[in-house]
Design a protein around this motif. Structure first.
Motif, PDB file in Angstrom:
ATOM      1  N   ALA A  47      33.223   4.826 -36.721  1.00 19.95           N
ATOM      2  CA  ALA A  47      33.559   6.000 -35.932  1.00 19.95           C
ATOM      3  C   ALA A  47      35.169   6.017 -35.828  1.00 19.95           C
ATOM      4  N   ARG A  48      35.659   5.013 -35.341  1.00 19.35           N
ATOM      5  CA  ARG A  48      37.210   4.964 -35.146  1.00 19.35           C
ATOM      6  C   ARG A  48      37.796   5.289 -36.593  1.00 19.35           C
ATOM      7  N   ARG A  49      37.348   4.587 -37.566  1.00 17.70           N
ATOM      8  CA  ARG A  49      38.052   4.981 -38.930  1.00 17.70           C
ATOM      9  C   ARG A  49      38.156   6.395 -39.070  1.00 17.70           C
ATOM     10  N   LEU A  50      37.034   7.069 -38.856  1.00 16.05           N
ATOM     11  CA  LEU A  50      36.980   8.482 -39.112  1.00 16.05           C
ATOM     12  C   LEU A  50      38.047   9.337 -38.249  1.00 16.05           C
ATOM     13  N   VAL A  51      38.010   8.801 -36.887  1.00 17.61           N
ATOM     14  CA  VAL A  51      38.871   9.510 -35.910  1.00 17.61           C
ATOM     15  C   VAL A  51      40.362   9.507 -36.355  1.00 17.61           C
ATOM     16  N   GLU A  52      40.596   8.103 -36.855  1.00 14.96           N
ATOM     17  CA  GLU A  52      42.032   8.060 -37.320  1.00 14.96           C
ATOM     18  C   GLU A  52      42.415   8.879 -38.492  1.00 14.96           C
ATOM     19  N   ALA A  53      41.371   8.706 -39.514  1.00 18.52           N
ATOM     20  CA  ALA A  53      41.564   9.526 -40.826  1.00 18.52           C
ATOM     21  C   ALA A  53      41.748  10.946 -40.505  1.00 18.52           C
ATOM     22  N   PHE A  54      40.936  11.558 -39.689  1.00 28.28           N
ATOM     23  CA  PHE A  54      41.133  13.176 -39.429  1.00 28.28           C
ATOM     24  C   PHE A  54      42.391  13.544 -38.633  1.00 28.28           C
ATOM     25  N   GLU A  55      42.408  12.599 -37.682  1.00 30.70           N
ATOM     26  CA  GLU A  55      43.489  12.891 -36.531  1.00 30.70           C
ATOM     27  C   GLU A  55      44.966  12.628 -37.356  1.00 30.70           C
ATOM     28  N   SER A  56      44.928  11.705 -38.022  1.00 26.40           N
ATOM     29  CA  SER A  56      46.495  11.378 -38.512  1.00 26.40           C
ATOM     30  C   SER A  56      46.862  12.226 -39.699  1.00 26.40           C
ATOM     31  N   ARG A  57      45.920  13.251 -40.103  1.00 25.36           N
ATOM     32  CA  ARG A  57      46.147  14.168 -41.085  1.00 25.36           C
ATOM     33  C   ARG A  57      46.273  15.388 -40.368  1.00 25.36           C
ATOM     34  N   ASP A  58      45.753  15.735 -39.188  1.00 23.01           N
ATOM     35  CA  ASP A  58      45.928  16.816 -38.330  1.00 23.01           C
ATOM     36  C   ASP A  58      44.490  17.899 -38.650  1.00 23.01           C
ATOM     37  N   LEU A  59      43.735  17.260 -39.136  1.00 27.16           N
ATOM     38  CA  LEU A  59      42.636  18.001 -39.795  1.00 27.16           C
ATOM     39  C   LEU A  59      41.583  18.433 -38.790  1.00 27.16           C
ATOM     40  N   VAL A  60      41.040  19.325 -38.758  1.00 28.45           N
ATOM     41  CA  VAL A  60      40.170  20.119 -37.806  1.00 28.45           C
ATOM     42  C   VAL A  60      38.901  19.490 -37.929  1.00 28.45           C
TER      43      VAL A  60
END
Length: 339
Positions: free
Chosen positions: A101-114
């Motif tokens: 779950a943490r890896r998913l948060v980082e992946a989407f947040e770091s790319r500024d994706l909804v």
């Protein structure tokens, strides 16, 4: 009206088929394609092209994708979408591990994706009304939240137990309706159905403001129940999320003459109110909110970070049941064990 958003769907199982139905009729959205390596044997794809892989979907070009494959695949699929710059609505729970779950948060947040998590109870009419009433202070001080979510075993579930599949609903809705995070949790689980995962959990906890929490969740009951009660200074709200009904039992202010009760500084039974509330399909509401978020409009979706928090609490329920100890949370991260 602007050009329709192109949406993809990954998974045509018991939830995926409903996502397909809603996406196919959603204003401002085109269901571009569906991914399921098993194909569309039941005709659930609503006429959309069915692909074998997520790579094929990405190559077709989509604005966002709905991830409705088994929980164990959420991380892998979500990371593929994030790396391709595709926004995603991921079914709950966000992932089957806290680390995933943490890896998913980082992946989407770091790319500024909804990105959001499909905690659909946030769109249940009874809970929407309850949350609004709590925010307006209609209950006064909140003392306790109790949830019961029980029914027969769903044969669609193979990869997780009742905590990750069902209790995650109650963990999320409790924090969402009260606006509070968990401060501690303790739980007991049993496995009676011969499967490797737990099929019943009883949990007690406390929120950051001192509110008591009780969760009873199981796959062992012939009775299907979806019950949430919130008790406070002025009475008790009861939400039935199967029917979308919300009732309020007020704390009566009538003085009593009975000597035995006059000394008791507690509550007395008052009026019961059943609210008439619009009952739109929660899944449609969830999709409308996510569509609006992808468009850049203000929208109250369940964020990945909130979904991560729920996965953390769920993992702590299992940890507590395994260790026999209370798990204490501090400032968003769970800390040392209590007694």
């Amino acid at each position: 009206m602007s050009t329709a958003l192109r949406a993809g769907l990954i998974g045509l199982g018991s939830m995926g088929r409903h996502h397909a139905r809603v996406l196919a009729g959603l204003d401002g959205v085109e269901l571009a394609a569906v991914v399921d390596p098993m194909g569309d044997t039941n005709g659930w794809a609503q006429g959309a092209t069915v692909l074998d892989t997520v790579e094929e979907l990405i190559a077709r070009g989509v604005d966002y994708a709905v991830v409705a494959c088994p929980t164990a695949l959420h991380e892998e699929v979500g990371l593929q979408l994030a790396e391709a710059g595709v926004s995603a609505l991921i079914e709950k729970p966000l992932a089957d591990t806290v680390e995933g779950a943490r890896r998913l948060v980082e992946a989407f947040e770091s790319r500024d994706l909804v990105a959001g998590v499909g905690h659909i109870e946030r769109c249940n009419p009874a809970l929407l009304s309850l949350r609004s009433r709590l925010e307006n202070g209609e209950l006064g001080d909140v003392y306790q939240v109790v949830t019961r979510r029980q029914g027969p075993f769903p044969h669609r579930i193979a990869d997780v137990g009742v905590v990750k599949d069902l209790a995650t609903h109650d963990i999320d809705l409790t924090g969402w309706v009260t606006g509070q995070e968990y401060a501690s949790i303790a739980a007991h689980t049993v496995s009676k159905s011969g499967r490797p995962h737990e099929d019943m959990v009883s949990a007690v906890g406390q929120l950051a403001d001192g509110t008591m929490v009780n969760h009873l969740v199981n796959w062992l009951s012939p009775l299907k129940e979806r019950f949430t009660s919130v008790t406070g200074d002025r009475g008790c709200f009861i939400a039935d999320t199967l029917t979308g009904d919300l009732t309020f039992h007020s704390n009566a202010s009538v003085a009593t003459e009975w000597e035995a009760l006059r000394a008791f500084r507690g509550v007395s039974e008052g009026d019961m109110i059943r609210y008439a509330i619009p009952k739109r399909e929660p899944l449609l509401v969830e999709h409308e909110l996510f569509r609006d978020a992808v468009r850049g409009e203000t929208s109250d979706i369940c964020t990945l970070r909130q979904g991560l928090r729920t996965v953390e609490v769920a993992a702590s329920l299992l940890e507590s049941a395994d260790s026999g100890r209370t798990v204490i949370f501090k400032t968003g991260e769970h800390a040392r064990h209590g007694g």
